[in-house]
Design an enzyme around this catalytic site. Structure first.
Site, PDB file in Angstrom:
ATOM      1  N   GLY A 207       0.809  -1.214   0.000  1.00  0.00           N
ATOM      2  CA  GLY A 207       0.000   0.000   0.000  1.00  0.00           C
ATOM      3  C   GLY A 207       0.843   1.265   0.000  1.00  0.00           C
ATOM      4  CD  GLU A 208       2.935   2.560   3.803  1.00  0.00           C
ATOM      5  OE1 GLU A 208       4.024   3.148   3.657  1.00  0.00           O
ATOM      6  OE2 GLU A 208       2.769   1.609   4.585  1.00  0.00           O
TER       7      GLU A 208
END
Length: 357
Positions: free
Chosen positions: A324-325
């Protein structure tokens, strides 16, 4: 339209599709290039999409991309739905600011400025740089299973904040945006949104998260999505109320950001299930809006796959990246830049040359 001051119906009028005429011109130019048809695979499709989004043929190189990560903590994390502790998004933000997260490394390697926007981290605002926390709506979002994650006023504020950030990026000359999130509990909120939008049940959209969770944690997460879904369905027809009920400040801002990027004709690369869930809500608001977005990668989350299928989007990459991120979208960026460079710089062949051989 919602009871607040934001009229979501306006987006349907303001958002136009990228130019179909220029896309055809880009495809015609590609046919005259001295490289056999289909030899460049998906890069040809991306190049034509960029031509339509930029409004020019040949395509201009991607020179000023920017990654924007919306950050927030979700109250639902207190039920143990994540492998990370409740309020743990602040530590992830600090890692990114220090340049030691995967997204920070990839952005640095690609020469892409990275911007973090705190909407609802569970920490004191003065613990973070002012340019990160100045858009904060509240400290932490509410528990989506038993209460609204935002008040009506907070939902409108978060949505408008996302719109304002999109305007700031467009006004600064950004030519491609990479969208991601830094959150704990955000995939649970995303699962509720996807299940509500697609009319499916919690088990079909509940994944294992960026930091893999065990079976017991998955069952708690699935129950939280189920309970959130009961609260989401009655307000499904009012997307701003829906966001306030279950999405939290970060996802609400991301939805406003995506829609305003489409208004400003600024293309966006989506990351994982959180950004894709926001895109799905955006599609319900304005059906032309997804034409301005690319799916950067397949994250392996079932909710992301279901939402992408609903929007008829095919991810560029599938490398089992679950962190993610914004990481998966940043990984896709070199391919998008390559598609732009090839579309811009490959010369047209002599008419007497058969490029199909």
């Amino acid at each position: 339209m919602s009871d607040g001051g934001v009229n979501l119906d306006d987006f349907g009028d303001l958002i136009e599709r990228p130019s179909a005429r220029l896309r055809r011109q880009a495809e015609e130019r590609r046919a005259r290039v001295g490289v056999p048809p289909k030899a460049l695979g998906r890069l040809d499709e991306i190049g034509a999409w960029l031509a339509a989004a930029q409004g020019r043929v040949p395509v201009a190189p991607i020179e000023r991309p920017r990654a924007v990560l919306f950050a927030g903590d979700h109250g639902i994390a207190s039920l143990g739905v994540s492998a990370r502790p409740p309020g743990g998004a602040t530590a992830l933000v600090r890692d990114t600011l220090d340049g030691v997260s995967p997204a920070a490394v990839l952005a640095r390697q690609a020469g892409v400025p990275l911007r973090i926007v705190d909407l609802s981290l569970d920490c004191h605002a003065d613990e973070l740089p002012a340019d990160v926390s100045r858009h904060r709506v509240r400290r932490g979002s509410g528990r989506l299973d038993i209460e609204d994650t935002l008040t009506a006023e907070e939902a409108e504020q978060a949505f408008r904040t996302g719109m304002a950030i999109a305007d700031e990026e467009a006004d600064s000359g950004t030519d491609l945006l990479v969208l991601g999130d830094i959150s704990v509990g955000g995939t649970t909120a995303a699962g509720v949104l996807v299940a509500a939008m697609c009319g499916t049940d919690a088990s079909m959209v509940t994944g294992r998260g960026g930091l893999h969770i065990d079976d017991l944690t998955w069952m708690r997460k699935c129950a939280a999505v189920r309970d959130g879904l009961r609260r989401a369905r009655p307000v499904l027809g009012d997307q701003l109320r829906l966001l306030g009920a279950v999405a939290g400040a970060d996802l609400t801002a991301m939805t406003g950001f995506l829609l305003q990027c489409a208004v400003r004709r600024t293309p966006v690369v989506l990351d994982g299930v959180v950004s894709v869930a926001c895109a799905l809500v955006g599609q319900r608001v304005a059906f032309r809006a997804p034409d301005w977005w690319l799916a950067g990668h397949a994250s392996g989350e079932p909710g992301q796959a279901k939402a992408l299928d609903r929007m008829a989007m095919e991810p560029i990459l599938d490398q089992n990246v679950t962190v993610g991120e914004g990481t998966g979208a940043l990984l896709a960026l070199p391919l998008i830049r390559a598609a732009a460079a090839l579309a811009a710089e490959l010369p047209e062949a002599d008419r007497d040359v058969d490029v199909a051989t």
